[in-house]
Design an enzyme around this catalytic site. Structure first.
Site, PDB file in Angstrom:
ATOM      1  CG  HIS A  39      34.885  41.573  44.784  1.00 15.19           C
ATOM      2  ND1 HIS A  39      34.921  41.471  43.413  1.00 15.19           N
ATOM      3  CD2 HIS A  39      33.617  41.278  45.168  1.00 15.19           C
ATOM      4  CE1 HIS A  39      33.719  41.112  42.987  1.00 15.19           C
ATOM      5  NE2 HIS A  39      32.914  40.994  44.031  1.00 15.19           N
ATOM      6  CB  CYS A 109      35.289  43.472  40.609  1.00 21.07           C
ATOM      7  SG  CYS A 109      36.590  43.707  41.847  1.00 21.07           S
TER       8      CYS A 109
END
Length: 169
Positions: A39, A109
């Site tokens: 992430h 993301c």
């Protein structure tokens, strides 16, 4: 004589969502080594900006429940002012980075961080991050899991949904 433009540092925060499990289990499950399930977020103008199933969000750097990042990549500096950057984010949030556009493999993301990094600095984020979905899907186990994984929506807790009109950055 014009003064030189202000330069603002741009960082990439990298978090391993698996907390080390990918490194240990990927050889068994996928037949190849993965160092993490990444992430990412962009740090600029004193805030951390990221994208998930809730849309674009922001918080103080390291302010999500993910805690401190596992690594920080220096992406360089930008001349883009905070006001211009916030306008850019608002336009992204109303177009290609709406919450309902989120997809774990294709629009996530890392896609957001890569897009924003290129806007701010002209540089992409590291390919070991952006190549991860195709690496997983290139394995038989990844293909078998794709229907399940496509239904997963990730929104790191702890951020504020970005909205230019409510004064949040």
């Amino acid at each position: 004589m014009d003064s030189p433009p202000m330069l603002y540092p741009v960082k990439l925060y990298v978090y391993d969502l698996s907390k080390g499990m990918a490194r240990r289990l990927s050889p068994i499950m996928l037949g190849k080594q993965l160092d993490g399930i990444w992430h990412t977020s962009i740090i600029v103008h004193r805030d951390e900006f990221f994208y998930g199933s809730g849309g674009i969000s922001s918080c103080a750097p390291g302010g999500t429940l993910l805690g401190p990042p596992d690594s920080i990549v220096d992406l360089g500096c930008t001349e883009v002012t905070e006001d211009l950057f916030l306008e850019y984010l608002a336009s992204l949030g109303e177009s290609i980075f709406r919450g309902e556009s989120y997809n774990l493999f294709d629009h996530n993301c890392n896609t957001f961080s890569n897009e924003v990094a290129q806007f701010l600095t002209g540089r992409k984020i590291p390919s070991y991050i952006t190549d991860l979905p195709s690496e997983v899907l290139a394995t038989p186990f990844g293909q078998a899991l794709r229907p399940l994984l496509d239904s997963i929506q990730i929104q790191p807790p702890g951020g504020n949904t970005f909205c230019r009109h409510n004064g949040q950055s």
